[in-house]
Write a protein that holds these residues in place. Structure first.
Motif, PDB file in Angstrom:
ATOM      1  N   GLN A 312      10.603  33.735  12.708  1.00  0.00           N
ATOM      2  CA  GLN A 312       9.454  33.294  12.057  1.00  0.00           C
ATOM      3  C   GLN A 312       9.250  33.252  10.911  1.00  0.00           C
ATOM      4  O   GLN A 312      10.315  33.763  10.114  1.00  0.00           O
ATOM      5  N   ASN A 313       7.961  32.602   9.953  1.00  0.00           N
ATOM      6  CA  ASN A 313       8.544  32.684   8.064  1.00  0.00           C
ATOM      7  C   ASN A 313       8.450  34.300   7.929  1.00  0.00           C
ATOM      8  O   ASN A 313       9.249  34.238   6.666  1.00  0.00           O
ATOM      9  N   HIS A 314       6.957  34.782   8.567  1.00  0.00           N
ATOM     10  CA  HIS A 314       7.247  36.551   7.743  1.00  0.00           C
ATOM     11  C   HIS A 314       8.238  37.105   9.080  1.00  0.00           C
ATOM     12  O   HIS A 314       8.610  38.161   7.534  1.00  0.00           O
ATOM     13  N   GLU A 315       9.247  36.958   9.452  1.00  0.00           N
ATOM     14  CA  GLU A 315      10.328  37.666   9.550  1.00  0.00           C
ATOM     15  C   GLU A 315      11.294  37.294   9.019  1.00  0.00           C
ATOM     16  O   GLU A 315      11.847  38.388   7.973  1.00  0.00           O
ATOM     17  N   LYS A 346      17.669  39.126  16.174  1.00  0.00           N
ATOM     18  CA  LYS A 346      17.045  38.110  15.916  1.00  0.00           C
ATOM     19  C   LYS A 346      17.370  36.530  16.383  1.00  0.00           C
ATOM     20  O   LYS A 346      16.814  35.551  17.102  1.00  0.00           O
TER      21      LYS A 346
END
Length: 347
Positions: A312-315, A346
């Motif tokens: 995800q973008n936040h990750e 990931k």
């Protein structure tokens, strides 16, 4: 005075409870038994829950009076609360207990005794009609308010408050049906004994040309399967079939028989994370910096083909932030180790 005004008259003038000597008192035992049975029904846990739930509706209405005062459904809740208050002030159990206490202790067809007048008995009948119609109005208000607030609940408005309010009205509606039926049964049985009570012209209660309802309707509840089987065994049949286990092979065979069109072979994407990227390529801090620049650009231009598409973008932002913070703290080995472990978990 119309029949509606009589039962709906709250300050109804009560006739004096006097007794007159009669020759036969055998019918009084039936009146005593029916009233006593009804009073026992009013003392059940359902009746106590009805009073507690009615008090809860009053508190909920007062709490949200400023929020819902312009809504049509809130008007129905106000009318419901008013009907519940009138029902409480009617105090039917006290009226029945007073009348029951005036009946003779020993009832026999061959014995004489003191009996209440027909006017006092008719007053009890009118109060039963009032109790019956008040419960009818309570159910109407519950249904009208439930339709309005149920639509609001489906639109996710006031979820917590409306859930409690609808649950309270549902309980009021269900218990009201039971109390209505008990009241109707008592009235229909007591009305048959009306002509047996002595009449006194001086204490006449009912107006001229007034007719009491010949019968109060009992609400019919939906039959359960057990009740339907007891009333009509042929109407209820149980179709029990053996439970078959459907395996994956069976489902695949059914799917193969179905017309799904022409099967088109799908090619693997050109960029495969397993072949295009190896974690060992991030051996130095410089390798990680080049990887971050290249991957950030790929995530913006073609997110479906980038190495970190599963993140995800936040990750991804967290991984870069931690790496940069460790570099500023001059902990290059720790920054490289943390970034490699995070990326490896990931992708």
């Amino acid at each position: 005075m119309s029949s509606f005004c009589l039962w709906n008259e709250f300050e109804l003038k009560k006739p004096p409870l006097v007794t007159i000597q009669v020759e036969e008192t055998g019918f009084a035992k039936h009146v005593f038994v029916e009233i006593n049975r009804y009073l026992q029904q009013l003392s059940t846990p359902d009746a106590q829950e009805f009073n507690q739930t009615a008090a809860l509706i009053g508190r909920l209405m007062a709490r949200r009076k400023s929020s819902f005062r312009t809504m049509p459904g809130f008007t129905s809740v106000c009318k419901l609360n008013e009907a519940l208050c009138r029902l409480l002030r009617l105090d039917l159990p006290r009226e029945l207990e007073n009348f029951r206490s005036a009946l003779p202790d020993v009832c026999d067809d061959e014995l004489s005794g003191e009996m209440p007048t027909r006017s006092s008995f008719e007053y009890i009948l009118v109060r039963l009609v009032s109790f019956y119609h008040l419960h009818e109005r309570i159910r109407q208000c519950c249904l009208k308010a439930a339709r309005y607030f149920g639509q609001m609940l489906s639109n996710n408005f006031f979820m917590e408050f409306l859930t409690v309010l609808l649950a309270a009205m549902a309980k009021i509606n269900n218990i009201s049906k039971l109390q209505t039926n008990n009241c109707a049964k008592l009235y229909n049985k007591l009305l048959k004994q009306r002509s047996n009570f002595p009449q006194v012209e001086k204490h006449k209660f009912l107006p001229e040309n007034y007719e009491m309802p010949t019968q109060l309707t009992v609400i019919k509840f939906p039959q359960t399967p057990r009740e339907a089987k007891e009333t009509n065994p042929a109407a209820v049949t149980l179709n029990v079939q053996p439970c078959t286990v459907v395996t994956k092979l069976d489902r695949s065979k059914k799917k193969a028989k179905a017309d799904v069109g022409t099967v088109i072979a799908r090619q693997k994407p050109k960029f495969s994370t397993e072949t295009a990227f190896q974690l060992d390529s991030l051996a130095t801090v410089e390798d990680v910096k080049h990887f971050i620049v290249r991957e950030s650009k790929a995530r913006q231009q073609s997110p479906e083909n980038c190495v970190t598409k599963a993140m995800q973008n936040h990750e991804w932002l967290s991984a870069k932030t931690i790496f940069e913070r460790k570099l500023k703290a001059k902990e290059e080995a720790k920054a490289l180790n943390i970034f490699r472990k995070f990326i490896g978990s990931k992708i």
